[in-house]
Design a protein around this motif. Sequence first.
Motif, PDB file in Angstrom:
ATOM      1  N   ASN A 145       0.929  -1.011   0.025  1.00 31.17           N
ATOM      2  CA  ASN A 145       0.025  -0.049   0.007  1.00 31.17           C
ATOM      3  C   ASN A 145       0.926   1.252  -0.100  1.00 31.17           C
ATOM      4  O   ASN A 145       1.840   1.237   0.910  1.00 31.17           O
ATOM      5  N   GLY A 156      -7.160   0.378  -5.895  1.00 28.73           N
ATOM      6  CA  GLY A 156      -8.204   1.011  -5.229  1.00 28.73           C
ATOM      7  C   GLY A 156      -7.710   2.011  -4.492  1.00 28.73           C
ATOM      8  O   GLY A 156      -6.494   2.046  -4.192  1.00 28.73           O
ATOM      9  N   ASN A 169      -8.607   4.697  -1.018  1.00 25.28           N
ATOM     10  CA  ASN A 169      -9.130   4.867   0.180  1.00 25.28           C
ATOM     11  C   ASN A 169      -9.112   6.237   0.451  1.00 25.28           C
ATOM     12  O   ASN A 169      -8.030   6.940   0.451  1.00 25.28           O
ATOM     13  N   GLY A 209     -10.148   6.502   5.417  1.00 30.43           N
ATOM     14  CA  GLY A 209     -10.321   5.155   5.600  1.00 30.43           C
ATOM     15  C   GLY A 209     -11.460   4.584   4.881  1.00 30.43           C
ATOM     16  O   GLY A 209     -11.890   3.209   5.276  1.00 30.43           O
ATOM     17  N   SER A 210     -12.202   4.991   3.889  1.00 25.81           N
ATOM     18  CA  SER A 210     -13.170   4.447   3.409  1.00 25.81           C
ATOM     19  C   SER A 210     -12.943   4.319   1.907  1.00 25.81           C
ATOM     20  O   SER A 210     -12.466   5.116   1.103  1.00 25.81           O
ATOM     21  N   LEU A 211     -13.293   3.208   1.088  1.00 26.23           N
ATOM     22  CA  LEU A 211     -12.887   2.643  -0.313  1.00 26.23           C
ATOM     23  C   LEU A 211     -13.973   3.661  -1.345  1.00 26.23           C
ATOM     24  O   LEU A 211     -15.027   3.560  -1.102  1.00 26.23           O
ATOM     25  N   ALA A 244     -12.898   1.216  -6.344  1.00 25.04           N
ATOM     26  CA  ALA A 244     -12.567  -0.038  -6.226  1.00 25.04           C
ATOM     27  C   ALA A 244     -12.175  -0.494  -7.693  1.00 25.04           C
ATOM     28  O   ALA A 244     -12.801  -0.226  -8.629  1.00 25.04           O
TER      29      ALA A 244
END
Length: 82
Positions: A15, A47, A49, A52-54, A57
């Motif tokens: 990441n 993807g 984020n 903290g939210s995708l 995708a």
Amino acid sequence: PLYRAFLSANANNVNIGYNLPVANGKYLVRLHFAENQVNAPGARVFGINLEGSLVLANYDIFATAGFKTATVRDFEVNVSDN
């Protein structure tokens, strides 16, 4: 020339990302993309984020815009942790 610099994972596909401290509030995050490395769909899929939210995708820049063609995606983000 625009879109020459890029952020890319190493061979281990770890990441990667940015940490930009900002004041709490609602923001528009505008991400610019251009596929300048590979010339085939599915060769690079990833993807994204935000807070903290995708929000994106299985994104394939080549499948979306083609080779050496820019595309822009906008996302509204609520920051509550500075």
